[in-house]
Design an enzyme around this catalytic site. Structure first.
Site, mmCIF file in Angstrom:
data_model
loop_
_atom_site.group_PDB
_atom_site.id
_atom_site.type_symbol
_atom_site.label_atom_id
_atom_site.label_comp_id
_atom_site.label_asym_id
_atom_site.label_seq_id
_atom_site.Cartn_x
_atom_site.Cartn_y
_atom_site.Cartn_z
ATOM 1 N N GLY A 41 0.810 -1.212 0.100
ATOM 2 C CA GLY A 41 -0.069 -0.049 0.046
ATOM 3 C C GLY A 41 0.789 1.224 0.173
ATOM 4 O O GLY A 41 0.522 2.443 0.582
ATOM 5 N N ASN A 43 1.559 3.250 -2.117
ATOM 6 C CA ASN A 43 1.289 4.089 -3.459
ATOM 7 C C ASN A 43 0.661 5.331 -3.075
ATOM 8 O O ASN A 43 0.312 6.406 -3.847
ATOM 9 C CB ASN A 43 0.588 3.410 -4.810
ATOM 10 N N GLY A 45 -1.358 7.573 0.544
ATOM 11 C CA GLY A 45 -1.413 7.857 2.019
ATOM 12 C C GLY A 45 -0.298 7.840 2.742
ATOM 13 O O GLY A 45 0.842 8.101 2.473
ATOM 14 N N ILE A 46 -0.393 7.127 3.987
ATOM 15 C CA ILE A 46 0.978 6.928 4.731
ATOM 16 C C ILE A 46 1.963 6.058 4.215
ATOM 17 O O ILE A 46 3.095 6.192 4.822
ATOM 18 C CB ILE A 46 0.365 6.532 6.470
ATOM 19 N N GLY A 47 1.641 5.112 3.622
ATOM 20 C CA GLY A 47 2.403 3.970 2.809
ATOM 21 C C GLY A 47 3.323 5.157 2.015
ATOM 22 O O GLY A 47 4.585 4.757 2.067
ATOM 23 N N SER A 167 -5.207 -0.040 13.843
ATOM 24 C CA SER A 167 -6.140 1.170 13.727
ATOM 25 C C SER A 167 -6.879 1.481 15.263
ATOM 26 O O SER A 167 -6.670 0.319 16.007
ATOM 27 C CB SER A 167 -7.134 1.135 12.574
ATOM 28 N N TYR A 195 -13.496 -3.939 9.216
ATOM 29 C CA TYR A 195 -12.217 -3.290 9.253
ATOM 30 C C TYR A 195 -11.731 -3.307 10.678
ATOM 31 O O TYR A 195 -10.592 -3.694 10.913
ATOM 32 C CB TYR A 195 -12.642 -1.609 8.923
#
Ligand SMILES: *[C@@H]1O[C@H](CO)[C@@H](O)[C@H](O)[C@H]1NC(C)=O
Ligand SMILES: *[C@@H]1O[C@H](CO)[C@@H](O)[C@H](O)[C@H]1NC(C)=O
Length: 340
Positions: A41, A43, A45-47, A167, A195
């Site tokens: 992940g 590509n 946000g936080i990644g 999370s 989630y």
């Protein structure tokens, strides 16, 4: 009227300041030349922000994402002057794709020091080709599988680190009532439940793995980044109506007013991937760069063991791919080498 406005502004400033002050920062300046990191992940946000941050420390970066990240990679190389940034496309909703990726990874790269299990979706209400609930598969099962497939490489490259993005939702899970809902879509009254459960399961995976990997040079920790406004937020809380809407909108308002920006949001992750301070710490749940309370189910060893066994079944690990198998094969190889 004026007094009300002034008080509100005052209240906002004070709260903003307090929130700002409680946002911990990574204090490490460690250089990562010679190290290799895989970020799922990576590509967006936080990644993506973490990928940039590790790249400018000289780390070799592989981004694994469901979308083609080659333009991101080009931009990052230009921005950081680090030529060792690569990307691979993986569909985390398919074990076949994850297995293919792991094979390719091991063929192309001979080291792995940092594995960041970060890819996630807020809500994917489908049953995948593997017969599992989409959110759970992307966020948890696929990372459970990937971690196993790369374990030998991680151990051989040690010291190495596994980090899982959990999370705050992990604290509001119903995993205790429904041990591992993997193959059923939950009523979407509470869309965040799959989630939340996936994020708790990730914490459980890390905890058990930390015990199994004691003295192997591989540590494994989980963290929650705090409240950041990213796409995932809208995916989870995309509710059409109901009581939850008030709660969700209040949460959104809070996030808009006081949430972290992306750069603040990666500090705990950065701390776990880089800092010498945590080199011997494993099996902990981090927030604001320090260990905090585990979500409740993580404390229940029996449930955790059950979930681990079920996960092994669901992702169809062969005996050689299970942790015990990997460790056994490694010790066999080691004694063979000693003999030679
Ligand atoms: C981690 O363990 C090693 C070996 O026992 C030790 O040399 C090192 O100081 C420890 N690091 C920290 C931060 O405690
Ligand atoms: C879980 O266990 C740890 C240590 O055993 C304890 O400090 C913590 O309070 C427990 N958490 C919960 C939610 O029970």
């Amino acid at each position: 009227m004026l007094y009300i406005i002034i008080s509100l502004i005052g209240l906002y400033c004070v709260t903003k300041y307090v929130v700002y002050k409680t946002n911990a920062r990574c204090k490490s300046y460690v250089c990562l030349m010679g190290k290799t990191a895989l970020i799922t992940g990576g590509n967006s946000g936080i990644g993506l922000e973490l990928a940039k941050s590790l790249a400018c420390r000289g780390c070799t970066i592989i981004i694994a994402d469901k979308n083609d990240a080659s333009s991101t990679v080009k931009r990052m190389i230009k921005e950081t002057h680090n030529p060792n940034i690569f990307c691979e496309t993986v569909d985390f909703a398919s074990f076949k794709s994850v297995r293919k990726f792991a094979e390719e990874f091991k063929r192309k790269y001979d080291k792995l020091h940092i594995l960041v299990n970060n890819a996630g979706v807020g809500y994917l209400p489908t049953i995948t080709e593997d017969g599992l609930e989409g959110t759970m598969q992307v966020n948890y099962f696929s990372h459970f599988l990937l971690t196993h497939l790369l374990l030998e490489l991680l151990i051989k490259s040690g010291p190495s680190r596994i980090i899982y993005t959990s999370s705050l939702a992990a604290y509001k899970t119903n995993l205790l009532k429904k041990p591992l809902v993997g193959n059923e879509i939950q009523p979407d009254v509470q869309q965040y439940m799959p989630y939340a459960n996936s994020k708790t399961a990730g914490a459980i995976m890390s905890k058990i793995l930390s015990k199994k990997l004691r003295n192997t040079g591989v540590t494994t920790n989980v963290y929650h980044p705090g409240i950041i406004y990213t796409n995932i937020f809208n995916e989870i809380y995309n509710l059409p109506f109901g009581l939850d809407l008030i709660y969700v909108n209040l949460l959104k308002l809070w996030t808009l007013l006081f949430g972290k920006n992306i750069e603040e949001g990666i500090q705990t992750m950065l701390h776990l991937t880089t800092s010498d301070e945590v080199e011997n710490i494993s099996g902990e749940y981090f927030a604001e760069c320090r260990p905090v309370w585990q979500p409740k189910p993580v404390n229940n060893t029996i449930i955790c063991e059950d979930i681990w066994t079920l996960s092994e079944e669901y992702v169809k690990l062969t005996p050689d791919e299970k942790v015990e198998g990997v460790l056994k094969n490694l010790s066999v190889k080691k004694t063979e080498n000693d003999y030679l």
